[in-house]
Scaffold this motif. Structure first.
Motif, PDB file in Angstrom:
ATOM      1  N   ILE A  77       9.588  -6.000  -1.657  1.00  0.00           N
ATOM      2  CA  ILE A  77       8.149  -5.875  -1.918  1.00  0.00           C
ATOM      3  C   ILE A  77       7.805  -4.456  -2.358  1.00  0.00           C
ATOM      4  N   ILE A  78       8.280  -3.469  -1.599  1.00  0.00           N
ATOM      5  CA  ILE A  78       8.016  -2.065  -1.952  1.00  0.00           C
ATOM      6  C   ILE A  78       8.580  -1.740  -3.328  1.00  0.00           C
TER       7      ILE A  78
ATOM      8  N   LEU B  21      -3.023  10.328   1.216  1.00  0.00           N
ATOM      9  CA  LEU B  21      -3.954   9.764   2.196  1.00  0.00           C
ATOM     10  C   LEU B  21      -3.815   8.244   2.272  1.00  0.00           C
ATOM     11  N   ILE B  22      -3.222   7.653   1.237  1.00  0.00           N
ATOM     12  CA  ILE B  22      -2.905   6.228   1.258  1.00  0.00           C
ATOM     13  C   ILE B  22      -1.529   6.003   1.870  1.00  0.00           C
TER      14      ILE B  22
ATOM     15  N   ILE C  58       0.828  -1.205   0.000  1.00  0.00           N
ATOM     16  CA  ILE C  58       0.000   0.000   0.000  1.00  0.00           C
ATOM     17  C   ILE C  58       0.864   1.257   0.000  1.00  0.00           C
ATOM     18  N   ALA C  59       1.925   1.253   0.810  1.00  0.00           N
ATOM     19  CA  ALA C  59       2.826   2.410   0.855  1.00  0.00           C
ATOM     20  C   ALA C  59       3.462   2.641  -0.505  1.00  0.00           C
ATOM     21  N   SER C  60       3.862   1.566  -1.164  1.00  0.00           N
ATOM     22  CA  SER C  60       4.478   1.692  -2.476  1.00  0.00           C
ATOM     23  C   SER C  60       3.523   2.318  -3.483  1.00  0.00           C
ATOM     24  N   LEU C  61       2.279   1.877  -3.479  1.00  0.00           N
ATOM     25  CA  LEU C  61       1.281   2.446  -4.384  1.00  0.00           C
ATOM     26  C   LEU C  61       1.068   3.936  -4.109  1.00  0.00           C
ATOM     27  N   GLY C  62       1.180   4.302  -2.840  1.00  0.00           N
ATOM     28  CA  GLY C  62       0.973   5.702  -2.461  1.00  0.00           C
ATOM     29  C   GLY C  62       2.085   6.636  -2.893  1.00  0.00           C
TER      30      GLY C  62
END
Length: 264
Positions: free
Chosen positions: A204-205, A248-249, A92-96
């Motif tokens: 992963i990131i 926000l993500i 999720i952090a990577s997508l953000g």
């Protein structure tokens, strides 16, 4: 510090040597001029597949070197703890980070972009293997697993180690337009490595980041010449709102990583 610089130089030398070797082999097989293939006359006949092959070979050689020489000690201990929450929040952090990165790149457009040779690298299985699989594994082993460890042995200051490793990581990309994003991503990857003591969360990131870029570049023709606003029909407001939404993500994901990551 000397070891950290040595590891970075080794990464660059092996990467460039593999690319050069792939180019020479292609020139010999195709029966063309080596100097023309390498672009010595201002042009280049080298297909993207040759560059990708050189990248893959270089990454494999680097992974083998760094593991066999124990520059990056590997342990299964962290994986055996089954850190599923960390893995999820890493994704999720990577997508953000993607849209804020594109927005930053748009506003630093004065930096030269040397990625013209990458236009044919997306949308192919070989490109996927090079960009999404090999690069994240190799670069995490080198810049987090080896470089940060060397910096921590030099000075036991994890913040300094993370910043320097991120700087070396950005320089190693050898493309000014990519350096800001590489530096900021390097800070995140370094922090995650220091907190977990494992390269797995960073892989992963890094992998999700590269996969997202790969999918976008493969799906949107001419995206290399587009700004973030162009993706929203030229609307700067929509582009800014998308960046805010990404934050926000990203920010909650970073908070959750802070709560769930434990040094093993």
């Amino acid at each position: 510090m000397k070891k950290a610089i040595y590891y970075t130089l080794l990464f660059l030398v092996v990467s460039m040597a593999a690319a050069l070797l792939a180019s020479i082999v292609y020139a010999i097989i195709s029966g063309g001029s080596v100097t023309h293939t390498l672009g010595a006359d201002g042009t280049s006949d080298m297909p993207a597949e040759v560059t990708l092959t050189g990248t893959i070979v270089g990454n494999i050689v680097l992974i083998a070197l760094f593991l066999s020489l124990h520059y990056c000690p590997i342990s299964r201990h962290y994986v055996r703890t089954k850190p599923w929450k960390v893995a999820l929040w890493c994704c999720i952090a990577s997508l953000g980070t993607i849209l804020p990165s594109l927005w930053l790149e748009d506003h630093l457009s004065f930096l030269p972009d040397l990625t013209n040779g990458m236009k044919g690298m997306f949308g192919t299985p070989l490109g996927y293997l090079a960009i999404v699989v090999c690069a994240p594994i190799c670069e995490e082993i080198v810049f987090r697993g080896a470089v940060i460890r060397a910096l921590m042995n030099w000075k036991p200051n994890w913040k300094l180690a993370v910043v320097i490793s991120a700087l070396l990581f950005s320089i190693a990309h050898m493309n000014p337009a990519q350096m800001p994003h590489a530096f900021l991503l390097g800070l995140l990857l370094g922090w995650v490595f220091v907190r977990t003591g494992s390269v797995v969360p960073g892989i992963i990131i890094h992998g999700v980041n590269n996969l997202t870029v790969y999918i976008i570049a493969s799906s949107v023709p001419g995206i290399e010449d587009m700004s973030l606003a162009d993706l929203y029909g030229g609307s700067e407001m929509k582009a800014l709102l998308s960046v805010l939404f990404s934050l926000l993500i990203l920010l909650p994901a970073l908070f959750q990583l802070h709560l769930n990551m434990k040094r093993e």
